[in-house]
Design a protein around this motif. Structure first.
Motif, PDB file in Angstrom:
ATOM      1  N   ARG A   1       0.830  -1.209   0.000  1.00  0.00           N
ATOM      2  CA  ARG A   1       0.000   0.000   0.000  1.00  0.00           C
ATOM      3  C   ARG A   1       0.865   1.259   0.000  1.00  0.00           C
ATOM      4  NH1 ARG A   1      -4.616   1.543   4.572  1.00  0.00           N
ATOM      5  NH2 ARG A   1      -5.157   3.593   3.684  1.00  0.00           N
ATOM      6  N   ARG A   2       1.969   1.257   0.760  1.00  0.00           N
ATOM      7  CA  ARG A   2       2.785   2.451   0.920  1.00  0.00           C
ATOM      8  C   ARG A   2       3.829   2.611  -0.185  1.00  0.00           C
ATOM      9  NH1 ARG A   2       2.270   4.872   5.754  1.00  0.00           N
ATOM     10  NH2 ARG A   2       4.407   5.617   6.035  1.00  0.00           N
ATOM     11  N   PHE A   3       4.256   1.486  -0.758  1.00  0.00           N
ATOM     12  CA  PHE A   3       5.329   1.535  -1.757  1.00  0.00           C
ATOM     13  C   PHE A   3       4.941   0.737  -3.007  1.00  0.00           C
ATOM     14  CE2 PHE A   3       7.151   1.708   2.528  1.00  0.00           C
ATOM     15  CZ  PHE A   3       7.787   2.947   2.485  1.00  0.00           C
ATOM     16  N   PRO A   4       3.847   1.088  -3.648  1.00  0.00           N
ATOM     17  CA  PRO A   4       3.345   0.264  -4.768  1.00  0.00           C
ATOM     18  C   PRO A   4       4.326   0.137  -5.922  1.00  0.00           C
ATOM     19  CG  PRO A   4       2.242   2.400  -4.695  1.00  0.00           C
ATOM     20  CD  PRO A   4       2.999   2.279  -3.423  1.00  0.00           C
ATOM     21  N   LYS A   5       5.148   1.134  -6.170  1.00  0.00           N
ATOM     22  CA  LYS A   5       6.075   1.081  -7.293  1.00  0.00           C
ATOM     23  C   LYS A   5       7.245   0.136  -7.044  1.00  0.00           C
ATOM     24  CE  LYS A   5       4.972   5.681  -9.085  1.00  0.00           C
ATOM     25  NZ  LYS A   5       5.512   7.027  -9.444  1.00  0.00           N
ATOM     26  N   ARG A   6       7.416  -0.291  -5.785  1.00  0.00           N
ATOM     27  CA  ARG A   6       8.517  -1.205  -5.475  1.00  0.00           C
ATOM     28  C   ARG A   6       8.066  -2.660  -5.523  1.00  0.00           C
ATOM     29  NH1 ARG A   6      12.375   1.424  -0.881  1.00  0.00           N
ATOM     30  NH2 ARG A   6      13.762  -0.109  -1.840  1.00  0.00           N
ATOM     31  N   LEU A   7       6.792  -2.886  -5.783  1.00  0.00           N
ATOM     32  CA  LEU A   7       6.214  -4.223  -5.680  1.00  0.00           C
ATOM     33  C   LEU A   7       6.142  -4.904  -7.040  1.00  0.00           C
ATOM     34  CD1 LEU A   7       4.790  -5.998  -3.422  1.00  0.00           C
ATOM     35  CD2 LEU A   7       2.650  -5.194  -4.415  1.00  0.00           C
ATOM     36  N   LEU A   8       6.772  -6.087  -7.141  1.00  0.00           N
ATOM     37  CA  LEU A   8       6.630  -6.916  -8.333  1.00  0.00           C
ATOM     38  C   LEU A   8       5.463  -7.880  -8.194  1.00  0.00           C
ATOM     39  CD1 LEU A   8      10.385  -7.726  -9.079  1.00  0.00           C
ATOM     40  CD2 LEU A   8       8.884  -6.183 -10.351  1.00  0.00           C
ATOM     41  N   SER A   9       5.270  -8.419  -6.993  1.00  0.00           N
ATOM     42  CA  SER A   9       4.110  -9.270  -6.712  1.00  0.00           C
ATOM     43  C   SER A   9       3.924  -9.333  -5.208  1.00  0.00           C
ATOM     44  CB  SER A   9       4.293 -10.686  -7.287  1.00  0.00           C
ATOM     45  OG  SER A   9       5.269 -11.412  -6.548  1.00  0.00           O
ATOM     46  N   LEU A  10       2.717  -9.748  -4.810  1.00  0.00           N
ATOM     47  CA  LEU A  10       2.357  -9.839  -3.393  1.00  0.00           C
ATOM     48  C   LEU A  10       1.730 -11.200  -3.138  1.00  0.00           C
ATOM     49  CD1 LEU A  10       1.926  -8.458  -0.591  1.00  0.00           C
ATOM     50  CD2 LEU A  10      -0.295  -7.668  -1.474  1.00  0.00           C
ATOM     51  N   THR A  11       2.390 -12.017  -2.306  1.00  0.00           N
ATOM     52  CA  THR A  11       1.868 -13.329  -1.954  1.00  0.00           C
ATOM     53  C   THR A  11       1.664 -13.375  -0.446  1.00  0.00           C
ATOM     54  OG1 THR A  11       3.060 -14.378  -3.787  1.00  0.00           O
ATOM     55  CG2 THR A  11       2.243 -15.814  -2.039  1.00  0.00           C
ATOM     56  N   LEU A  12       0.465 -13.758  -0.039  1.00  0.00           N
ATOM     57  CA  LEU A  12       0.077 -13.779   1.372  1.00  0.00           C
ATOM     58  C   LEU A  12      -0.248 -15.216   1.771  1.00  0.00           C
ATOM     59  CD1 LEU A  12      -2.269 -10.652   1.296  1.00  0.00           C
ATOM     60  CD2 LEU A  12       0.188 -10.733   1.753  1.00  0.00           C
ATOM     61  N   ALA A  13       0.536 -15.766   2.691  1.00  0.00           N
ATOM     62  CA  ALA A  13       0.366 -17.147   3.134  1.00  0.00           C
ATOM     63  C   ALA A  13      -0.145 -17.176   4.562  1.00  0.00           C
ATOM     64  CB  ALA A  13       1.697 -17.898   3.039  1.00  0.00           C
ATOM     65  N   ALA A  14      -1.153 -18.022   4.814  1.00  0.00           N
ATOM     66  CA  ALA A  14      -1.746 -18.131   6.157  1.00  0.00           C
ATOM     67  C   ALA A  14      -2.119 -16.751   6.669  1.00  0.00           C
ATOM     68  CB  ALA A  14      -0.795 -18.842   7.118  1.00  0.00           C
ATOM     69  N   ALA A  15      -2.943 -16.049   5.908  1.00  0.00           N
ATOM     70  CA  ALA A  15      -3.230 -14.641   6.163  1.00  0.00           C
ATOM     71  C   ALA A  15      -3.786 -14.403   7.573  1.00  0.00           C
ATOM     72  CB  ALA A  15      -4.220 -14.120   5.125  1.00  0.00           C
ATOM     73  N   ALA A  16      -3.215 -13.403   8.249  1.00  0.00           N
ATOM     74  CA  ALA A  16      -3.687 -12.980   9.568  1.00  0.00           C
ATOM     75  C   ALA A  16      -4.577 -11.757   9.388  1.00  0.00           C
ATOM     76  CB  ALA A  16      -2.512 -12.658  10.483  1.00  0.00           C
ATOM     77  N   LYS A  17      -5.841 -11.877   9.726  1.00  0.00           N
ATOM     78  CA  LYS A  17      -6.810 -10.822   9.465  1.00  0.00           C
ATOM     79  C   LYS A  17      -6.605  -9.599  10.350  1.00  0.00           C
ATOM     80  CE  LYS A  17     -11.885 -10.318   9.201  1.00  0.00           C
ATOM     81  NZ  LYS A  17     -12.135  -9.470  10.376  1.00  0.00           N
ATOM     82  N   GLY A  18      -6.139  -9.791  11.592  1.00  0.00           N
ATOM     83  CA  GLY A  18      -6.045  -8.687  12.542  1.00  0.00           C
ATOM     84  C   GLY A  18      -7.371  -8.463  13.245  1.00  0.00           C
ATOM     85  N   TYR A  19      -7.356  -7.541  14.213  1.00  0.00           N
ATOM     86  CA  TYR A  19      -8.541  -7.324  15.056  1.00  0.00           C
ATOM     87  C   TYR A  19      -9.069  -5.901  15.001  1.00  0.00           C
ATOM     88  CZ  TYR A  19      -7.222 -11.845  16.990  1.00  0.00           C
ATOM     89  OH  TYR A  19      -6.904 -13.173  17.140  1.00  0.00           O
ATOM     90  N   GLY A  20      -8.388  -5.002  14.322  1.00  0.00           N
ATOM     91  CA  GLY A  20      -8.873  -3.642  14.149  1.00  0.00           C
ATOM     92  C   GLY A  20      -8.953  -2.820  15.419  1.00  0.00           C
ATOM     93  N   VAL A  21      -8.147  -3.141  16.424  1.00  0.00           N
ATOM     94  CA  VAL A  21      -8.165  -2.390  17.679  1.00  0.00           C
ATOM     95  C   VAL A  21      -7.392  -1.085  17.493  1.00  0.00           C
ATOM     96  CG1 VAL A  21      -7.443  -2.400  20.104  1.00  0.00           C
ATOM     97  CG2 VAL A  21      -8.317  -4.497  19.039  1.00  0.00           C
ATOM     98  N   PRO A  22      -7.951   0.055  17.883  1.00  0.00           N
ATOM     99  CA  PRO A  22      -7.195   1.316  17.770  1.00  0.00           C
ATOM    100  C   PRO A  22      -5.941   1.273  18.630  1.00  0.00           C
ATOM    101  CG  PRO A  22      -9.528   1.731  18.216  1.00  0.00           C
ATOM    102  CD  PRO A  22      -9.308   0.267  18.410  1.00  0.00           C
ATOM    103  N   ARG A  23      -4.919   1.961  18.179  1.00  0.00           N
ATOM    104  CA  ARG A  23      -3.670   2.029  18.954  1.00  0.00           C
ATOM    105  C   ARG A  23      -3.973   2.502  20.377  1.00  0.00           C
ATOM    106  NH1 ARG A  23       0.871   5.424  16.208  1.00  0.00           N
ATOM    107  NH2 ARG A  23       1.860   3.473  15.571  1.00  0.00           N
ATOM    108  N   GLY A  24      -3.498   1.723  21.351  1.00  0.00           N
ATOM    109  CA  GLY A  24      -3.731   2.055  22.747  1.00  0.00           C
ATOM    110  C   GLY A  24      -5.019   1.498  23.309  1.00  0.00           C
ATOM    111  N   GLY A  25      -5.780   0.752  22.485  1.00  0.00           N
ATOM    112  CA  GLY A  25      -7.050   0.192  22.942  1.00  0.00           C
ATOM    113  C   GLY A  25      -6.840  -1.061  23.781  1.00  0.00           C
TER     114      GLY A  25
END
Length: 292
Positions: free
Chosen positions: A120-144
Motif C-alpha cells: 500500500r505504501r510503496f506500490p512502485k517497489r512491488l513486483l508481486s504480493l503473496t500472502l500465506a496463512a493470512a492474519a486478518k487482525g482485530y482492528g483495535v485502535p492504537r492504545g485500545g
C-alpha cells in the motif's frame, strides 16, 4: 546486487543462506542473478524458518528473509504500540540499505499484515504480493484494549518464558503434529528465540491489524496460499481478505489451498508451497522448485 552496501552477503548461490544486517535489520540471504524475493515471517518465528524453502527455489532468484524489528538482533521499533505501516517503513529502509528497488514480497501470518502495508505504501517497489496463512487482525485502535486471546499471548510468554512458551504452542502450527515431530521441532526452535519486547510490539500490531481494509487499498493483485488444516489462521481469514480485494478491484484473486498442511504451510508442504509461490509471482513457466 545484495553486495552493494554489505560485505556480509557475498556467498555463492549454492552455499546456503548468509546472514547480514541493513538499516539495523538482520536477515538471511541467498544471492542469485534474477528477481529478488523477500520473505516476512510470522509472530512466533524468524528469518531462519525460511531456510528449507531457500533450498528448493530456483537458484536464479535472489532470496532474502528478514528478522522483523525486535526479532533475532533486529533493532525494535521506537514506539510501544507500532502499526503495520511502521514495520513496512523499516522494511523499505532495509531494502534501501541493500540498494534494492522492485521486489516480490511474500508474507506469512503476521507478515501478511506487513506485506500488505508495504504494498500500500510503496506500490512502485512491488513486483508481486503473496500472502500465506493470512492474519486478518482485530482492528483495535492504537492504545485500545487487547482482545482476550491476543493479550493471553503476552501473559503466557511472561509466565512461561520463551522456551516453555514455544514448547506449549508449537504443535498448534502443524497438521497432525504427532506424525511430524521434525516440523514441530523446527517451529519450536524458532519460537523459543522470540524476544519478549519485540514479541509484545508485534502482538499489539496484530491487535490493530486490518488486513481486509488495507488490502482493499492495494492495486496489485494478491495471491493467497493457505494450509487447509490451519487452526491458527483458518481459511476464513484468507477468504475475507480475498473478498475485500475483489470487492474493491473487481477481479478475483487466486487462493491456493494446500491439503495436509497447518499454519506452518511452507514447512509442512514445502514443495507444494514453492510451486504455488512461483505461480503467484508469475514465474512458474520459467522455473520449477528443485526436487518437484
Amino acid at each position: 546486487m545484495l553486495e552493494a552496501n554489505t560485505g556480509s552477503v557475498n556467498a555463492a548461490a549454492n552455499s546456503g543462506p548468509t546472514p547480514g544486517v541493513s538499516a539495523d535489520i538482520t536477515y538471511i540471504a541467498r544471492p542469485g542473478p534474477g528477481p529478488v524475493v523477500v520473505f516476512l515471517h510470522g509472530i512466533g518465528s524468524n528469518a531462519t524458518s525460511f531456510a528449507p524453502i531457500f533450498e528448493l527455489l530456483p537458484p536464479r532468484f535472489s532470496l532474502i528473509a528478514w528478522n522483523a524489528p525486535g526479532y533475532s538482533g533486529s533493532a525494535p521499533l521506537a514506539m510501544d504500540w507500532p502499526l503495520a505501516r511502521n514495520y513496512a517503513d523499516r522494511l523499505a529502509q532495509m531494502l534501501d540499505g541493500l540498494d534494492l528497488g522492485q521486489v516480490h514480497i511474500v508474507g506469512h501470518s503476521l507478515g501478511t499484515l506487513i506485506a500488505t502495508a508495504f504494498a500500500r505504501r510503496f506500490p512502485k517497489r512491488l513486483l508481486s504480493l503473496t500472502l500465506a496463512a493470512a492474519a486478518k487482525g482485530y482492528g483495535v485502535p492504537r492504545g485500545g484494549v487487547l482482545p482476550e486471546g491476543v493479550g493471553n499471548r503476552l501473559t503466557e510468554l511472561a509466565r512461561l518464558g520463551p522456551a516453555v512458551f514455544a514448547h506449549a504452542r508449537a504443535g498448534n502450527l502443524v497438521h497432525e503434529p504427532a506424525l511430524h515431530p521434525d516440523i514441530v521441532a523446527r517451529v519450536e526452535a524458532a519460537m523459543a528465540q522470540v524476544n519478549p519486547d519485540g514479541y509484545a510490539q508485534a502482538v499489539r500490531m496484530l491487535a490493530s491489524g486490518d488486513l481486509p481494509g488495507d488490502l482493499a487499498r492495494v492495486a496489485a493483485r494478491p495471491g493467497f496460499i493457505v494450509g487447509m488444516q490451519d487452526r491458527v489462521t483458518p481459511i476464513a481469514q484468507t477468504r475475507a481478505a480475498a473478498q475485500a480485494w475483489e470487492a474493491a478491484q473487481g477481479i478475483r484473486p487466486t487462493i491456493t489451498e494446500i491439503d495436509q498442511a497447518g499454519h506452518a504451510v511452507y514447512l509442512q508442504r514445502p514443495g507444494a508451497f514453492c510451486s504455488a509461490l512461483l505461480e503467484h509471482m508469475g514465474l512458474a513457466t520459467a522455473s520449477k522448485p528443485e526436487g518437484t
